[in-house]
Design a protein around this motif. Structure first.
Motif, PDB file in Angstrom:
ATOM      1  N   GLU A 115      -8.386  15.009   2.919  1.00 47.38           N
ATOM      2  CA  GLU A 115      -7.064  14.563   2.506  1.00 47.38           C
ATOM      3  C   GLU A 115      -6.024  15.221   3.415  1.00 47.38           C
ATOM      4  O   GLU A 115      -6.261  16.288   3.991  1.00 47.38           O
ATOM      5  CB  GLU A 115      -6.806  14.945   1.042  1.00 47.38           C
ATOM      6  CG  GLU A 115      -5.469  14.468   0.482  1.00 47.38           C
ATOM      7  CD  GLU A 115      -5.255  12.968   0.649  1.00 47.38           C
ATOM      8  OE1 GLU A 115      -4.737  12.566   1.714  1.00 47.38           O
ATOM      9  OE2 GLU A 115      -5.602  12.212  -0.263  1.00 47.38           O
ATOM     10  N   GLY A 123       4.402   7.313   3.248  1.00 47.45           N
ATOM     11  CA  GLY A 123       3.503   6.160   3.220  1.00 47.45           C
ATOM     12  C   GLY A 123       4.239   4.882   2.858  1.00 47.45           C
ATOM     13  O   GLY A 123       3.995   3.821   3.443  1.00 47.45           O
ATOM     14  N   TYR A 179       0.278  16.085   2.504  1.00 43.38           N
ATOM     15  CA  TYR A 179       0.348  15.374   1.228  1.00 43.38           C
ATOM     16  C   TYR A 179      -0.049  16.282   0.073  1.00 43.38           C
ATOM     17  O   TYR A 179       0.605  16.309  -0.981  1.00 43.38           O
ATOM     18  CB  TYR A 179      -0.565  14.143   1.272  1.00 43.38           C
ATOM     19  CG  TYR A 179      -0.750  13.486  -0.080  1.00 43.38           C
ATOM     20  CD1 TYR A 179       0.213  12.636  -0.596  1.00 43.38           C
ATOM     21  CD2 TYR A 179      -1.884  13.751  -0.849  1.00 43.38           C
ATOM     22  CE1 TYR A 179       0.051  12.060  -1.846  1.00 43.38           C
ATOM     23  CE2 TYR A 179      -2.055  13.174  -2.089  1.00 43.38           C
ATOM     24  CZ  TYR A 179      -1.080  12.324  -2.583  1.00 43.38           C
ATOM     25  OH  TYR A 179      -1.239  11.756  -3.824  1.00 43.38           O
ATOM     26  N   THR A 206      -1.412   3.488   6.264  1.00 39.05           N
ATOM     27  CA  THR A 206      -2.100   4.651   5.686  1.00 39.05           C
ATOM     28  C   THR A 206      -2.608   5.573   6.790  1.00 39.05           C
ATOM     29  O   THR A 206      -2.450   6.799   6.718  1.00 39.05           O
ATOM     30  CB  THR A 206      -3.263   4.198   4.797  1.00 39.05           C
ATOM     31  OG1 THR A 206      -2.803   3.246   3.841  1.00 39.05           O
ATOM     32  CG2 THR A 206      -3.874   5.381   4.075  1.00 39.05           C
ATOM     33  N   VAL A 238       0.804  -1.211   0.000  1.00 36.82           N
ATOM     34  CA  VAL A 238       0.000   0.000   0.000  1.00 36.82           C
ATOM     35  C   VAL A 238       0.842   1.268   0.000  1.00 36.82           C
ATOM     36  O   VAL A 238       0.364   2.333  -0.401  1.00 36.82           O
ATOM     37  CB  VAL A 238      -0.959   0.017   1.216  1.00 36.82           C
ATOM     38  CG1 VAL A 238      -0.217   0.402   2.498  1.00 36.82           C
ATOM     39  CG2 VAL A 238      -2.124   0.968   0.970  1.00 36.82           C
ATOM     40  N   ARG A 288      -3.851   9.761   0.952  1.00 40.00           N
ATOM     41  CA  ARG A 288      -4.186   8.989   2.157  1.00 40.00           C
ATOM     42  C   ARG A 288      -5.686   8.684   2.236  1.00 40.00           C
ATOM     43  O   ARG A 288      -6.091   7.603   2.641  1.00 40.00           O
ATOM     44  CB  ARG A 288      -3.768   9.749   3.417  1.00 40.00           C
ATOM     45  CG  ARG A 288      -2.444  10.477   3.411  1.00 40.00           C
ATOM     46  CD  ARG A 288      -1.268   9.712   2.887  1.00 40.00           C
ATOM     47  NE  ARG A 288      -0.011  10.434   3.122  1.00 40.00           N
ATOM     48  CZ  ARG A 288       1.107  10.178   2.485  1.00 40.00           C
ATOM     49  NH1 ARG A 288       1.138   9.231   1.546  1.00 40.00           N
ATOM     50  NH2 ARG A 288       2.212  10.833   2.759  1.00 40.00           N
ATOM     51  N   THR A 332      -0.540   4.808  -1.472  1.00 39.54           N
ATOM     52  CA  THR A 332      -0.958   5.965  -0.676  1.00 39.54           C
ATOM     53  C   THR A 332      -0.119   7.195  -0.997  1.00 39.54           C
ATOM     54  O   THR A 332      -0.600   8.324  -0.928  1.00 39.54           O
ATOM     55  CB  THR A 332      -0.902   5.639   0.829  1.00 39.54           C
ATOM     56  OG1 THR A 332      -1.499   6.714   1.563  1.00 39.54           O
ATOM     57  CG2 THR A 332       0.507   5.461   1.336  1.00 39.54           C
ATOM     58  N   CYS A 355      -9.224   0.582   1.441  1.00 38.19           N
ATOM     59  CA  CYS A 355      -8.718  -0.558   2.218  1.00 38.19           C
ATOM     60  C   CYS A 355      -9.750  -1.057   3.219  1.00 38.19           C
ATOM     61  O   CYS A 355      -9.935  -2.269   3.391  1.00 38.19           O
ATOM     62  CB  CYS A 355      -7.433  -0.160   2.940  1.00 38.19           C
ATOM     63  SG  CYS A 355      -6.048   0.161   1.845  1.00 38.19           S
ATOM     64  N   THR A 398      -7.148   5.976  -0.300  1.00 34.51           N
ATOM     65  CA  THR A 398      -6.510   4.687  -0.015  1.00 34.51           C
ATOM     66  C   THR A 398      -7.078   4.074   1.252  1.00 34.51           C
ATOM     67  O   THR A 398      -7.409   2.879   1.283  1.00 34.51           O
ATOM     68  CB  THR A 398      -4.992   4.862   0.116  1.00 34.51           C
ATOM     69  OG1 THR A 398      -4.476   5.480  -1.070  1.00 34.51           O
ATOM     70  CG2 THR A 398      -4.310   3.521   0.330  1.00 34.51           C
ATOM     71  N   LEU A 399      -7.218   4.867   2.308  1.00 34.50           N
ATOM     72  CA  LEU A 399      -7.744   4.338   3.571  1.00 34.50           C
ATOM     73  C   LEU A 399      -9.188   3.871   3.411  1.00 34.50           C
ATOM     74  O   LEU A 399      -9.558   2.793   3.894  1.00 34.50           O
ATOM     75  CB  LEU A 399      -7.644   5.408   4.664  1.00 34.50           C
ATOM     76  CG  LEU A 399      -8.052   4.955   6.078  1.00 34.50           C
ATOM     77  CD1 LEU A 399      -7.183   3.791   6.533  1.00 34.50           C
ATOM     78  CD2 LEU A 399      -7.958   6.117   7.055  1.00 34.50           C
TER      79      LEU A 399
END
Length: 421
Positions: A202, A358, A206, A133, A80, A89, A84, A96, A92-93
């Motif tokens: 977000e 990440g 990032y 993440t 991951v 983030r 990520t 998942c 992706t979170l």
């Protein structure tokens, strides 16, 4: 994404302590609590599956299923990282948790051992990706100088989730069967998804890193593989060794502590109570360690924590006549062992730039999951050989000391963000 972008101009220090802080902290805590659920759920259903032979399970196939699940978690954690760092983030979170929850729910409807084991592996891929993440998000969401306490507070969810799942198992399994545990775990995860979609922004850090990458061609591009290049190679080796040893301790103790203490001759009847004391110590340690790390620095704190973990684990190898002292020693062992591992994650968030943070956290968590497999294996081998007391505690203390040696080679700060710096 556009709604999140409006927050990029606000620094973390300027955010009010309102919903802007509340929802990210809560939702990342819930994501980590799902990891705590997975720590306990397979152990909670194994006795029932072993006794009834449901789905055709034997003790050997149960061992395989639990190990395969951990392998999936390790692969998910490593895989991951680049995702990520590439896609962010938030999405992706959410993805998942969706994968883990749907597949966990499907486990309840498995028809045979092969289906059960395959679904546990696939669910592990999603679950393993959640932790790094969430760690990346929280280390970036924290106010300046508060990264250690933000990460350790979030990780209390891991142990709270484990304790609540153990208590839930005592209530659900006798009346509703082992399947009910996977139904609850899957449904709870799925119910968090709409809230996460609406309330989880977000990571500002990032977004700023992405904006900086897109606005300049003169700055060197930092790629995922840079965690293993240049100045970061030595750092990554030290971090991975420490993470391996840390999760070796966490899973080894959670699996074999009651058995080892029983072989030592202590009159402690309830292994669940002993594990509860261990995890209470873990929560205490997490609440304390983060604040000390923020005040004194990541490196000295994590070195001290692993050193004290080694000392208290060695102390448990000595026959203590007082049951109260035994519980106190177990409480202190839990205080330092579990939070030492989390301080490794906080250290990663401090050392690596957001472009590869990440990936670095995924690498540390993934390698650590190998330790999560090795720890119970070592404990089981010592129990089988009849030498788990006192050698089990010696082995765990040595693992903590190896983590100290590994982290001693890691610098307290990285001077440049570039891998070749």
């Amino acid at each position: 994404m556009s709604s999140s972008s409006t927050r990029t101009d606000a620094s973390p220090a300027s955010r009010a302590a309102g919903s802007a802080d509340f929802w990210p902290v809560l939702l990342c805590w819930v994501a980590v609590a799902l990891d705590g659920f997975d720590l306990v759920v397979i152990g909670a259903v194994i006795p029932t599956l072993s006794k009834t032979g449901d789905l055709g399970f034997t003790d050997a196939s149960l061992t395989t299923a639990s190990t395969v699940g951990l392998i999936g978690v390790g692969i998910g954690a490593v895989a991951v990282g680049p995702l990520t760092d590439r896609f962010g983030r938030r999405i992706t979170l959410i993805s998942c948790i969706a994968v883990f929850s749907a597949l966990t729910l499907a486990v309840a409807f498995a028809q045979n051992v092969a289906q059960f084991t395959t679904l546990r592996f696939l669910a592990g891929l999603g679950l393993g990706a959640c932790l790094p993440t969430a760690l990346a998000f929280m280390s970036e969401h924290a106010r300046a100088g508060r990264g250690g306490s933000a990460v350790t507070r979030m990780m209390t969810g891991y142990h709270v989730g484990a304790v609540l799942t153990a208590l839930l198992a005592l209530w659900l399994i006798p009346d509703h069967g082992w399947q009910s545990m996977f139904v609850v775990g899957g449904v709870v995860g799925l119910l968090t998804l709409p809230v996460m979609w609406l309330k989880l922004p977000e990571s500002e850090t990032y977004l700023r890193a992405v904006e900086a990458r897109g606005s300049t061609t003169s700055a060197p591009r930092v790629r995922s593989l840079d965690v293993l290049r240049g100045g970061y190679l030595r750092v990554s080796i030290g971090i991975c060794v420490a993470s391996f040893m840390g999760l070796l301790l966490v899973y080894g103790l959670n699996t074999w502590l009651p058995k080892i203490m029983g072989e030592a001759g202590y009159s402690i009847q309830a292994g669940t109570t002993l594990l509860l004391v261990l995890n209470i110590g873990a929560v205490i340690g997490l609440l304390v360690a983060g604040n000390i790390s923020d005040a004194r620095g990541n490196k000295p704190t994590v070195l001290l924590w692993f050193g004290l973990a080694a000392a208290f684990l060695a102390l448990l190898s000595i026959k203590l006549e007082s049951t109260l002292l035994v519980y106190a020693a177990v409480l202190l062992s839990g205080t330092f062992v579990f939070s030492a591992q989390v301080l490794v994650y906080a250290f990663v968030g401090h050392l690596y730039p957001p472009e590869i943070r990440g990936t670095a956290l995924g690498m540390a968590a993934g390698v650590g999951r190998v330790g999560a497999i090795v720890g119970p294996f070592i404990g089981g081998a010592l129990v089988t050989a009849g030498i788990s007391y006192p050698w089990g505690f010696y082995a765990f203390a040595i693992a903590a000391l190896l983590a100290v040696l590994a982290l001693a080679t890691v610098p307290a700060h990285m001077r440049t963000p570039a891998a070749g710096g």
